[in-house]
Design an enzyme around this catalytic site. Structure first.
Site, PDB file in Angstrom:
ATOM      1  N   ARG A   1      57.896  30.830   7.482  1.00 16.67           N
ATOM      2  CA  ARG A   1      56.921  29.810   7.860  1.00 16.67           C
ATOM      3  C   ARG A   1      55.529  30.217   7.372  1.00 16.67           C
ATOM      4  NH1 ARG A   1      57.274  28.203  14.064  1.00 16.67           N
ATOM      5  NH2 ARG A   1      55.967  26.489  13.325  1.00 16.67           N
TER       6      ARG A   1
ATOM      7  N   CYS B   1      49.763  31.257  16.247  1.00 17.88           N
ATOM      8  CA  CYS B   1      51.181  30.986  15.979  1.00 17.88           C
ATOM      9  C   CYS B   1      51.299  29.516  15.621  1.00 17.88           C
ATOM     10  CB  CYS B   1      52.030  31.367  17.190  1.00 17.88           C
ATOM     11  SG  CYS B   1      51.523  30.561  18.733  1.00 17.88           S
TER      12      CYS B   1
END
Length: 279
Positions: A177, A235
């Site tokens: 990611r 995050c």
């Protein structure tokens, strides 16, 4: 105070004259709601803390991200119902890895409660150690917790971008990611330019127990995160990064949280996106 407590310490604390308030924060992004698991069995006296309804405000698809910080009074009311008071210790736990529980830890610390810890290994470690569980609902608490924002360092988008340039901004999402190879949750893939990557899944070993502080300190130092350095974490929506802040604190490193995280960053299409490890 060490932000982490083990099952032996907690069992002893629960036998004391003033046991800690217990918060059950079982939650998994995209998974089943944690309440059925709580009702099937939880630490004795624990109150369930709902990630979406109590530890977050409703998302609006804006720069606050997918898990906006809750309104101070709404959060405080939920904590008072769980029995949280300023002069009483609090221990939060989740299924195992401490990530969801750290959201409660960070929020309580941010809103002024200093006596909060997370159970290392969570419910799984408690059960594995042979400690008792309960399936009954506790009576509503009568806590007196009053929120005072500002107890933990917090970044806005501009500050996160600046920290990525002249400090250390840690992206704790999975490496694929971070690199922008895939994005299973948010509509844009990549990372904040200048950020470095240390997936939060790498800080724990079997059973969700944290790796040793010395081991993790070496890994953080390899990223440039030393005690006294300017460090931040983000995050996808600010939940997992709260766990990074906790683990960094355990390693002697203060870190600021960019709470909107990636979902908040990309809400403004003018913000730059990096899609390779060099940023």
């Amino acid at each position: 105070m060490n932000p982490v407590i083990d099952t032996t310490e907690l069992a002893a604390a629960l036998r004391s004259a003033e046991p800690p308030v217990l918060l059950d924060v079982r939650y998994r992004l995209g998974g089943p709601h944690g309440l059925p698991a709580y009702r099937a069995g939880h630490l004795p006296g624990a109150h369930f803390a709902d990630m979406d309804a109590e530890l977050s405000a409703k998302p609006g698809g804006d720069e606050r991200g997918r898990h906006p910080l809750p309104d101070p009074e709404d959060f405080a009311a939920a904590m008072r119902r769980a029995g949280v008071s300023a002069d009483r210790d609090v221990v939060a736990y989740d299924a195992a890895d401490g990530i969801a529980a750290s959201r409660a830890w960070w929020l309580l610390r941010y809103f002024g409660h200093e006596r909060v810890r997370v159970l290392d290994g969570g419910y799984a470690a408690w059960v594995a150690a042979g400690h008792p569980v309960d399936a009954s609902d506790p009576e509503p608490g009568a806590g007196d917790f009053t929120p005072v924002p500002g107890g933990m360092p917090l970044l806005d988008a501009d500050e996160a971008a600046q920290l990525a340039r002249d400090g250390v901004l840690i992206d704790v999402r999975a490496a694929e990611r971070f690199r922008g190879e895939t994005e299973p949750v948010d509509p844009v893939a990549g990372h904040i330019p200048g950020a470095v990557n240390m997936p939060e899944t790498s800080v724990a070993g079997p059973g969700g127990l944290l790796l040793g502080a010395d081991v993790l300190r070496e890994r953080y130092e390899a990223l440039g995160a030393f005690p006294g350095a300017r460090v931040g974490a983000y995050c996808g929506s600010g939940v997992t990064a709260a766990h990074a802040v906790l683990v960094l604190e355990r390693s002697g490193i203060e870190a600021a949280l960019y709470a909107p995280s990636w979902s908040g960053w990309i809400a403004d299409p003018r913000r730059p996106v990096a899609v390779d490890p060099a940023g």
